[in-house]
Design a protein around this motif. Sequence first.
Motif, PDB file in Angstrom:
ATOM      1  N   ILE A 148      19.041   1.867  21.675  1.00 24.26           N
ATOM      2  CA  ILE A 148      19.180   0.575  21.006  1.00 24.26           C
ATOM      3  C   ILE A 148      20.655   0.181  21.012  1.00 24.26           C
ATOM      4  N   ASP A 149      20.967  -0.895  21.660  1.00 26.06           N
ATOM      5  CA  ASP A 149      22.359  -1.333  21.783  1.00 26.06           C
ATOM      6  C   ASP A 149      22.931  -1.683  20.411  1.00 26.06           C
ATOM      7  N   GLY A 150      24.058  -1.062  20.060  1.00 26.62           N
ATOM      8  CA  GLY A 150      24.733  -1.373  18.825  1.00 26.62           C
ATOM      9  C   GLY A 150      24.192  -0.666  17.600  1.00 26.62           C
ATOM     10  N   ILE A 151      23.316   0.296  17.763  1.00 20.93           N
ATOM     11  CA  ILE A 151      22.701   0.944  16.606  1.00 20.93           C
ATOM     12  C   ILE A 151      23.676   1.868  15.879  1.00 20.93           C
ATOM     13  N   GLY A 152      24.675   2.407  16.572  1.00 19.63           N
ATOM     14  CA  GLY A 152      25.622   3.338  15.951  1.00 19.63           C
ATOM     15  C   GLY A 152      25.175   4.775  16.122  1.00 19.63           C
ATOM     16  N   ASP A 153      25.608   5.628  15.203  1.00 19.35           N
ATOM     17  CA  ASP A 153      25.247   7.045  15.275  1.00 19.35           C
ATOM     18  C   ASP A 153      23.749   7.215  15.000  1.00 19.35           C
ATOM     19  N   VAL A 154      23.131   8.130  15.731  1.00 23.87           N
ATOM     20  CA  VAL A 154      21.702   8.388  15.567  1.00 23.87           C
ATOM     21  C   VAL A 154      21.496   9.848  15.195  1.00 23.87           C
ATOM     22  N   ARG A 155      20.745  10.067  14.131  1.00 25.74           N
ATOM     23  CA  ARG A 155      20.367  11.424  13.734  1.00 25.74           C
ATOM     24  C   ARG A 155      18.858  11.486  13.580  1.00 25.74           C
ATOM     25  N   VAL A 156      18.268  12.468  14.210  1.00 29.45           N
ATOM     26  CA  VAL A 156      16.828  12.708  14.081  1.00 29.45           C
ATOM     27  C   VAL A 156      16.649  14.118  13.566  1.00 29.45           C
ATOM     28  N   MET A 157      15.878  14.271  12.505  1.00 36.04           N
ATOM     29  CA  MET A 157      15.671  15.580  11.879  1.00 36.04           C
ATOM     30  C   MET A 157      14.186  15.839  11.685  1.00 36.04           C
ATOM     31  N   LEU A 158      13.780  17.044  11.989  1.00 37.22           N
ATOM     32  CA  LEU A 158      12.394  17.466  11.801  1.00 37.22           C
ATOM     33  C   LEU A 158      12.291  18.248  10.503  1.00 37.22           C
ATOM     34  N   ASP A 159      11.414  17.810   9.608  1.00 33.80           N
ATOM     35  CA  ASP A 159      11.257  18.443   8.306  1.00 33.80           C
ATOM     36  C   ASP A 159      10.111  19.463   8.316  1.00 33.80           C
ATOM     37  N   ASP A 160      10.249  20.476   7.482  1.00 39.55           N
ATOM     38  CA  ASP A 160       9.133  21.357   7.093  1.00 39.55           C
ATOM     39  C   ASP A 160       8.480  22.095   8.256  1.00 39.55           C
ATOM     40  N   HIS A 161       9.255  22.410   9.288  1.00 39.89           N
ATOM     41  CA  HIS A 161       8.738  23.182  10.424  1.00 39.89           C
ATOM     42  C   HIS A 161       9.427  24.541  10.435  1.00 39.89           C
ATOM     43  N   HIS A 162       8.741  25.558  10.919  1.00 39.81           N
ATOM     44  CA  HIS A 162       9.363  26.896  10.882  1.00 39.81           C
ATOM     45  C   HIS A 162      10.589  26.999  11.773  1.00 39.81           C
ATOM     46  N   ASP A 163      10.730  26.075  12.725  1.00 37.44           N
ATOM     47  CA  ASP A 163      11.917  26.053  13.580  1.00 37.44           C
ATOM     48  C   ASP A 163      12.780  24.813  13.319  1.00 37.44           C
ATOM     49  N   SER A 164      12.649  24.211  12.135  1.00 40.28           N
ATOM     50  CA  SER A 164      13.408  22.990  11.841  1.00 40.28           C
ATOM     51  C   SER A 164      14.912  23.181  12.024  1.00 40.28           C
ATOM     52  N   ASP A 165      15.456  24.262  11.480  1.00 42.59           N
ATOM     53  CA  ASP A 165      16.903  24.472  11.557  1.00 42.59           C
ATOM     54  C   ASP A 165      17.375  24.546  13.003  1.00 42.59           C
ATOM     55  N   LYS A 166      16.643  25.281  13.799  1.00 44.64           N
ATOM     56  CA  LYS A 166      17.036  25.447  15.205  1.00 44.64           C
ATOM     57  C   LYS A 166      16.903  24.128  15.961  1.00 44.64           C
ATOM     58  N   ILE A 167      15.792  23.437  15.771  1.00 50.15           N
ATOM     59  CA  ILE A 167      15.563  22.170  16.473  1.00 50.15           C
ATOM     60  C   ILE A 167      16.583  21.125  16.032  1.00 50.15           C
ATOM     61  N   ASN A 168      16.840  21.029  14.740  1.00 47.40           N
ATOM     62  CA  ASN A 168      17.780  20.020  14.245  1.00 47.40           C
ATOM     63  C   ASN A 168      19.204  20.286  14.721  1.00 47.40           C
ATOM     64  N   ALA A 169      19.579  21.558  14.774  1.00 43.45           N
ATOM     65  CA  ALA A 169      20.907  21.897  15.281  1.00 43.45           C
ATOM     66  C   ALA A 169      21.024  21.541  16.763  1.00 43.45           C
ATOM     67  N   GLY A 170      19.972  21.812  17.526  1.00 45.02           N
ATOM     68  CA  GLY A 170      19.980  21.481  18.944  1.00 45.02           C
ATOM     69  C   GLY A 170      20.039  19.986  19.192  1.00 45.02           C
ATOM     70  N   LEU A 171      19.301  19.223  18.389  1.00 43.25           N
ATOM     71  CA  LEU A 171      19.329  17.767  18.530  1.00 43.25           C
ATOM     72  C   LEU A 171      20.712  17.225  18.184  1.00 43.25           C
ATOM     73  N   ALA A 172      21.306  17.711  17.111  1.00 43.72           N
ATOM     74  CA  ALA A 172      22.625  17.228  16.688  1.00 43.72           C
ATOM     75  C   ALA A 172      23.692  17.511  17.740  1.00 43.72           C
ATOM     76  N   ALA A 173      23.529  18.638  18.427  1.00 44.89           N
ATOM     77  CA  ALA A 173      24.509  19.030  19.449  1.00 44.89           C
ATOM     78  C   ALA A 173      24.156  18.502  20.832  1.00 44.89           C
ATOM     79  N   HIS A 174      23.019  17.803  20.942  1.00 40.94           N
ATOM     80  CA  HIS A 174      22.527  17.352  22.244  1.00 40.94           C
ATOM     81  C   HIS A 174      22.489  18.523  23.234  1.00 40.94           C
ATOM     82  N   ALA A 175      21.959  19.647  22.736  1.00 40.72           N
ATOM     83  CA  ALA A 175      21.986  20.883  23.517  1.00 40.72           C
ATOM     84  C   ALA A 175      20.891  20.957  24.562  1.00 40.72           C
TER      85      ALA A 175
END
Length: 262
Positions: free
Chosen positions: A80-107
Amino acid sequence: MTALSEPTDTDVMVVDAVLGALGTVLDPELDQPITELNFVRSIFIDDDGVAVHLRLPTSFCSPNFAYLMASDALDALEDIDGIGDVRVMLDDHHDSDKINAGLAAHAGYKGTFGVEAEQDLEELRLTFLRKAHTAAMERAVAKLISSGQATVDDCEHLLLRDLPDGSAKWALLRRRVQLGLGVCPNCRVVVGEDGTALPPEQIPMRLRFARSVRISMEGNSHFCRGLLATRYADDGECDGTSGPVITNLRTSGGALEEKRSA
């Protein structure tokens, strides 16, 4: 890019752009938008960007499915043009921490899961696109057969131009485009996974297999909706049958908007 134009009602424009982007993200196994499945829990928009929280029917949904959806949501929002910073977080999953860290780092998928990554993400995506195409093919053919316009024997010669216009045909054409299969009106409808025409003796088996795929996907969709509704029944802000809580604090439109989507 999904562009944000310059209408006077900026608040509505930004919210609609975010919802529209998320609406393009599909559950890879169910082949339905995550917005329709109520997998989007909340959307928070301010002058810095957008933060989206996702949720799933259970805490043990397959990590590769979960990552694929979350990663696709991140990509769609960043487009989306002009949206700014984007954060997507997965809640309440057994791998939430790992997935969210990977998404934040664009790993990426393999960068997120390392040796746990069973296959390349694009290979996984291809598997589910083929399932979606197979189910869409069966829906289109079954509609003709059930209406008496064709028989299984006719399917050997059934072409895309023979399918009546409507949602079943458009869904099939969309899946064919995604897989790089032909959409010429003279293309065969009943084909193998790679898009090649099948010999007549293989068509009944292909259609039986396609029917089982379609029934499995539809059954899983119903089951997942029930699980989500049960899991989040006591969530006072966004239960398992409602859309996301949307908070828009962008000052560019001079208004604060907070609502629950339908």
